[in-house]
Design a protein around this motif. Sequence first.
Motif, PDB file in Angstrom:
ATOM      1  N   TYR A  95       0.846  -1.194   0.000  1.00 42.33           N
ATOM      2  CA  TYR A  95       0.000   0.000   0.000  1.00 42.33           C
ATOM      3  C   TYR A  95       0.882   1.244   0.000  1.00 42.33           C
ATOM      4  O   TYR A  95       0.612   2.208  -0.716  1.00 42.33           O
ATOM      5  CB  TYR A  95      -0.910   0.002   1.231  1.00 42.33           C
ATOM      6  CG  TYR A  95      -2.032   1.005   1.136  1.00 42.33           C
ATOM      7  CD1 TYR A  95      -3.243   0.667   0.541  1.00 42.33           C
ATOM      8  CD2 TYR A  95      -1.887   2.301   1.636  1.00 42.33           C
ATOM      9  CE1 TYR A  95      -4.271   1.589   0.438  1.00 42.33           C
ATOM     10  CE2 TYR A  95      -2.904   3.226   1.536  1.00 42.33           C
ATOM     11  CZ  TYR A  95      -4.094   2.861   0.936  1.00 42.33           C
ATOM     12  OH  TYR A  95      -5.114   3.787   0.829  1.00 42.33           O
ATOM     13  N   ASN A  96       1.940   1.207   0.787  1.00 42.63           N
ATOM     14  CA  ASN A  96       2.860   2.337   0.826  1.00 42.63           C
ATOM     15  C   ASN A  96       3.492   2.583  -0.541  1.00 42.63           C
ATOM     16  O   ASN A  96       3.527   3.717  -1.033  1.00 42.63           O
ATOM     17  CB  ASN A  96       3.963   2.078   1.859  1.00 42.63           C
ATOM     18  CG  ASN A  96       4.955   3.209   1.936  1.00 42.63           C
ATOM     19  OD1 ASN A  96       4.588   4.373   2.049  1.00 42.63           O
ATOM     20  ND2 ASN A  96       6.240   2.872   1.874  1.00 42.63           N
ATOM     21  N   GLY A  97       3.980   1.520  -1.166  1.00 43.49           N
ATOM     22  CA  GLY A  97       4.651   1.661  -2.454  1.00 43.49           C
ATOM     23  C   GLY A  97       3.720   2.037  -3.589  1.00 43.49           C
ATOM     24  O   GLY A  97       4.152   2.617  -4.583  1.00 43.49           O
ATOM     25  N   THR A  98       2.432   1.730  -3.434  1.00 40.73           N
ATOM     26  CA  THR A  98       1.465   2.039  -4.483  1.00 40.73           C
ATOM     27  C   THR A  98       0.852   3.421  -4.322  1.00 40.73           C
ATOM     28  O   THR A  98       0.691   4.152  -5.305  1.00 40.73           O
ATOM     29  CB  THR A  98       0.335   0.985  -4.501  1.00 40.73           C
ATOM     30  OG1 THR A  98       0.906  -0.319  -4.648  1.00 40.73           O
ATOM     31  CG2 THR A  98      -0.629   1.234  -5.653  1.00 40.73           C
ATOM     32  N   PRO A 106       3.697   5.683 -13.255  1.00 39.89           N
ATOM     33  CA  PRO A 106       2.489   4.852 -13.360  1.00 39.89           C
ATOM     34  C   PRO A 106       2.841   3.398 -13.102  1.00 39.89           C
ATOM     35  O   PRO A 106       3.971   2.965 -13.327  1.00 39.89           O
ATOM     36  CB  PRO A 106       2.036   5.077 -14.808  1.00 39.89           C
ATOM     37  CG  PRO A 106       3.258   5.524 -15.539  1.00 39.89           C
ATOM     38  CD  PRO A 106       4.088   6.272 -14.554  1.00 39.89           C
ATOM     39  N   LYS A 107       1.891   2.639 -12.617  1.00 40.00           N
ATOM     40  CA  LYS A 107       2.162   1.224 -12.328  1.00 40.00           C
ATOM     41  C   LYS A 107       0.870   0.422 -12.416  1.00 40.00           C
ATOM     42  O   LYS A 107      -0.235   0.964 -12.329  1.00 40.00           O
ATOM     43  CB  LYS A 107       2.797   1.069 -10.948  1.00 40.00           C
ATOM     44  CG  LYS A 107       1.917   1.495  -9.800  1.00 40.00           C
ATOM     45  CD  LYS A 107       2.673   1.459  -8.480  1.00 40.00           C
ATOM     46  CE  LYS A 107       3.728   2.532  -8.418  1.00 40.00           C
ATOM     47  NZ  LYS A 107       4.456   2.569  -7.153  1.00 40.00           N
ATOM     48  N   VAL A 108       1.046  -0.876 -12.606  1.00 37.10           N
ATOM     49  CA  VAL A 108      -0.061  -1.816 -12.516  1.00 37.10           C
ATOM     50  C   VAL A 108       0.257  -2.726 -11.344  1.00 37.10           C
ATOM     51  O   VAL A 108       1.243  -3.461 -11.370  1.00 37.10           O
ATOM     52  CB  VAL A 108      -0.237  -2.629 -13.812  1.00 37.10           C
ATOM     53  CG1 VAL A 108      -1.379  -3.619 -13.656  1.00 37.10           C
ATOM     54  CG2 VAL A 108      -0.488  -1.707 -14.991  1.00 37.10           C
ATOM     55  N   SER A 109      -0.545  -2.651 -10.305  1.00 40.19           N
ATOM     56  CA  SER A 109      -0.272  -3.404  -9.094  1.00 40.19           C
ATOM     57  C   SER A 109      -0.996  -4.741  -9.116  1.00 40.19           C
ATOM     58  O   SER A 109      -2.141  -4.835  -9.546  1.00 40.19           O
ATOM     59  CB  SER A 109      -0.708  -2.605  -7.865  1.00 40.19           C
ATOM     60  OG  SER A 109      -0.608  -3.394  -6.700  1.00 40.19           O
ATOM     61  N   LYS A 150      -4.666  12.450   0.567  1.00 36.39           N
ATOM     62  CA  LYS A 150      -5.574  12.546   1.720  1.00 36.39           C
ATOM     63  C   LYS A 150      -6.560  11.376   1.739  1.00 36.39           C
ATOM     64  O   LYS A 150      -6.786  10.746   2.781  1.00 36.39           O
ATOM     65  CB  LYS A 150      -6.349  13.873   1.669  1.00 36.39           C
ATOM     66  CG  LYS A 150      -7.380  14.033   2.786  1.00 36.39           C
ATOM     67  CD  LYS A 150      -8.132  15.346   2.650  1.00 36.39           C
ATOM     68  CE  LYS A 150      -9.182  15.491   3.750  1.00 36.39           C
ATOM     69  NZ  LYS A 150     -10.230  14.450   3.694  1.00 36.39           N
ATOM     70  N   GLU A 151      -7.136  11.078   0.599  1.00 33.27           N
ATOM     71  CA  GLU A 151      -8.090   9.973   0.511  1.00 33.27           C
ATOM     72  C   GLU A 151      -7.445   8.655   0.923  1.00 33.27           C
ATOM     73  O   GLU A 151      -8.022   7.853   1.667  1.00 33.27           O
ATOM     74  CB  GLU A 151      -8.630   9.884  -0.917  1.00 33.27           C
ATOM     75  CG  GLU A 151      -9.619   8.756  -1.140  1.00 33.27           C
ATOM     76  CD  GLU A 151     -10.050   8.632  -2.594  1.00 33.27           C
ATOM     77  OE1 GLU A 151     -10.642   7.598  -2.945  1.00 33.27           O
ATOM     78  OE2 GLU A 151      -9.780   9.563  -3.384  1.00 33.27           O
ATOM     79  N   ARG A 152      -6.219   8.414   0.457  1.00 35.58           N
ATOM     80  CA  ARG A 152      -5.542   7.154   0.740  1.00 35.58           C
ATOM     81  C   ARG A 152      -5.110   7.058   2.200  1.00 35.58           C
ATOM     82  O   ARG A 152      -5.209   5.992   2.821  1.00 35.58           O
ATOM     83  CB  ARG A 152      -4.326   6.999  -0.183  1.00 35.58           C
ATOM     84  CG  ARG A 152      -4.672   6.896  -1.654  1.00 35.58           C
ATOM     85  CD  ARG A 152      -5.592   5.721  -1.924  1.00 35.58           C
ATOM     86  NE  ARG A 152      -5.897   5.579  -3.355  1.00 35.58           N
ATOM     87  CZ  ARG A 152      -6.698   4.653  -3.846  1.00 35.58           C
ATOM     88  NH1 ARG A 152      -7.283   3.787  -3.036  1.00 35.58           N
ATOM     89  NH2 ARG A 152      -6.925   4.579  -5.142  1.00 35.58           N
ATOM     90  N   VAL A 153      -4.617   8.167   2.750  1.00 32.23           N
ATOM     91  CA  VAL A 153      -4.183   8.157   4.144  1.00 32.23           C
ATOM     92  C   VAL A 153      -5.381   7.978   5.080  1.00 32.23           C
ATOM     93  O   VAL A 153      -5.317   7.209   6.049  1.00 32.23           O
ATOM     94  CB  VAL A 153      -3.405   9.446   4.484  1.00 32.23           C
ATOM     95  CG1 VAL A 153      -3.150   9.543   5.992  1.00 32.23           C
ATOM     96  CG2 VAL A 153      -2.082   9.483   3.726  1.00 32.23           C
ATOM     97  N   ASP A 154      -6.485   8.657   4.788  1.00 39.00           N
ATOM     98  CA  ASP A 154      -7.683   8.505   5.615  1.00 39.00           C
ATOM     99  C   ASP A 154      -8.201   7.071   5.582  1.00 39.00           C
ATOM    100  O   ASP A 154      -8.622   6.521   6.603  1.00 39.00           O
ATOM    101  CB  ASP A 154      -8.777   9.469   5.141  1.00 39.00           C
ATOM    102  CG  ASP A 154      -8.471  10.919   5.481  1.00 39.00           C
ATOM    103  OD1 ASP A 154      -7.531  11.154   6.264  1.00 39.00           O
ATOM    104  OD2 ASP A 154      -9.159  11.808   4.946  1.00 39.00           O
ATOM    105  N   PHE A 155      -8.134   6.464   4.415  1.00 38.71           N
ATOM    106  CA  PHE A 155      -8.606   5.082   4.289  1.00 38.71           C
ATOM    107  C   PHE A 155      -7.720   4.130   5.084  1.00 38.71           C
ATOM    108  O   PHE A 155      -8.221   3.305   5.872  1.00 38.71           O
ATOM    109  CB  PHE A 155      -8.621   4.661   2.817  1.00 38.71           C
ATOM    110  CG  PHE A 155      -8.828   3.182   2.625  1.00 38.71           C
ATOM    111  CD1 PHE A 155     -10.086   2.623   2.738  1.00 38.71           C
ATOM    112  CD2 PHE A 155      -7.753   2.339   2.357  1.00 38.71           C
ATOM    113  CE1 PHE A 155     -10.285   1.253   2.583  1.00 38.71           C
ATOM    114  CE2 PHE A 155      -7.919   0.973   2.202  1.00 38.71           C
ATOM    115  CZ  PHE A 155      -9.192   0.427   2.307  1.00 38.71           C
TER     116      PHE A 155
END
Length: 628
Positions: A95-98, A106-109, A150-155
């Motif tokens: 999650y951190n790396g993505t 850009p990446k495909v996880s 912000k969205e990712r950290v809150d999640f």
Amino acid sequence: MKKTSILLGSISICLLLFSGRKAVSPYQKDTVPEKVAALYAANFQKFQNEVHSLAALANNATSIDEWEVLKKQVEKTRLVYKEIEFIFDYYQTFYNGTYINGAPLPKVSEYFEADKVIPPGGLQALDEAVYEAASIENLQHIKVLANGLKERVDFIAKIHLPVNLKSSQIIECIRSGIVRIFTLGVTGFDTPGSVNGLQESYVSWQSMETTFLYFEAGISPEAKAEFEAIKELFAQGKKVLNANTHFNDFDRLSFLKEVVNPLYAALLEFQNLNNIVLEPYKKHAQNYQAKNIFDVDFLNTDFYSELVYLPLDNPKTIALGELLFQDPQLSKDNMMSCASCHNPNKGFSDGLPKSISNQEGVFTERNAQTLMDAGYSTRYFWDMRASDLERQVIHVIDNDLEFNTDFDAIVNKLNKNDNYNKLFKEAYGGINTEDINQRSISNALAAYVNSLKSFNSPFDKYVRNETKEYPESAKRGFNLFMGKAACGSCHFAPVFNGTIPPFYLESESEVLGITQGFDSIAPRLDTDLGRMANGLKLDNHPFLRNSFKTVTVRNAALTAPYMHNGLFDTLEEVLAFYNLGGGAGMGLEVENQTLPDTPLDLSQQEIADIIAFMETLTDTSGYGARGD
């Protein structure tokens, strides 16, 4: 009976007192994890608050007059993040790396939003964005990045906290954090815009020190001296990182030898002396028992070969694999062996721009990579089409220009040889109805290739303090490689390949803008599509066009010519190409070039020093390795 038990208990307590040991109840609770978890939660909340402030600033910004305020807030947010990164990345690596602090590409996880391209985002993307030219367009880009963060950290805060820590995991977090600072922090990898790696490394270092000091409560007498030694090493590291040294002048080699490696070893010794049982949270390639980042066993190649037929460290399969490696019977016309293109005397390459094929006057599509240290990777071939060493064998067997055969034909040949029947039975007997089969052949070859390790070079011996002699030019070269020249931000220590620290779970490729010939006046882009055309749906995306695996530079002095198309005959030419900024720096339109297109401004002396360092990465002693 009851009196006897009381008497024995009293004797035990007296013995403990006279021996100088602290009498610890078996039910006494280890409070270190709780204290660290509380500090971590508070720091995570602080980070979350700074992210909210950043998003608010970005949303309210209407002109480039607010640019400097945004830049300062990005810097502040990143510094606060550095207080939690060593723990957060350990528990939430992908999650951190993505989403939080991965490379701004850009990446495909494989783990998130399957088959969808995830655009660049997170703290590295923000660091890069605020150091671009101030414009309304870039302001809008920063707004998108800040709101996405912000969205990712809150999640993640909702599902990540509170975190359940264990003492050994805290130490593992710190040791991995040290690796991160050395490989990603002081190299500038983590700060592509600001080049603020030294200050951020200092903050991370200080946070790890604060965390470690919690172990002072309840420390065993045997561990006290080691605890004090670790405190001194942390203090020494802070002094070095906070010395107001310019990024290009930072002495990374001294930092490695005098602080990083000793502290990495001391933390393991402290854990053992303090009787902290190893209870890892995650599996990764770092061998937790290694004492030095450049030990031969610092990374465990078994991590990359979990699904193989038999483990690759079996001396019998390695010896059988070496025999097969040299045997031309594996090819259709009995003319080619693995050694035809991977000659041990040439660093397991062949000295040609593109390898010979089974047809006279015809060559293969690409240059033969060295097989030394090949096992330290998650993907294989220049275009990264194979996922392990066993599958790599299949591609060579099937290739029309290489062995041009199939396993049935090879099995028939080998079955006629009494020695092979004997050796396969000894190595693989009882696993399958037939000892000689596709899996056993592939496994033996994979085991041999996996055994080819080169961690006894002059450089390795010097940083492990096994020798005091090391060229001054190579010392300067290492510091340039890991600093100004930015080589170490793609060729990660200790293997100096593209497998990403600190957990070494994924291997990278890069778009360099490689040309068809080294013509800086009228360059032409090489037409090989690379990873984009490797046949894997996961990689079939435009941002991977002309992208090729980042291979090790260990033994590079033996493996010319270089690059997937054998473009460069010498290391001087390779460095000259990078010094220009790759294909884009030479004026070509290279979509998604991952190599910065700005010149490195390396002098001829600096180029010579980098090459002097790379030449000290030569180690031929591992050619006869047997994995035991």
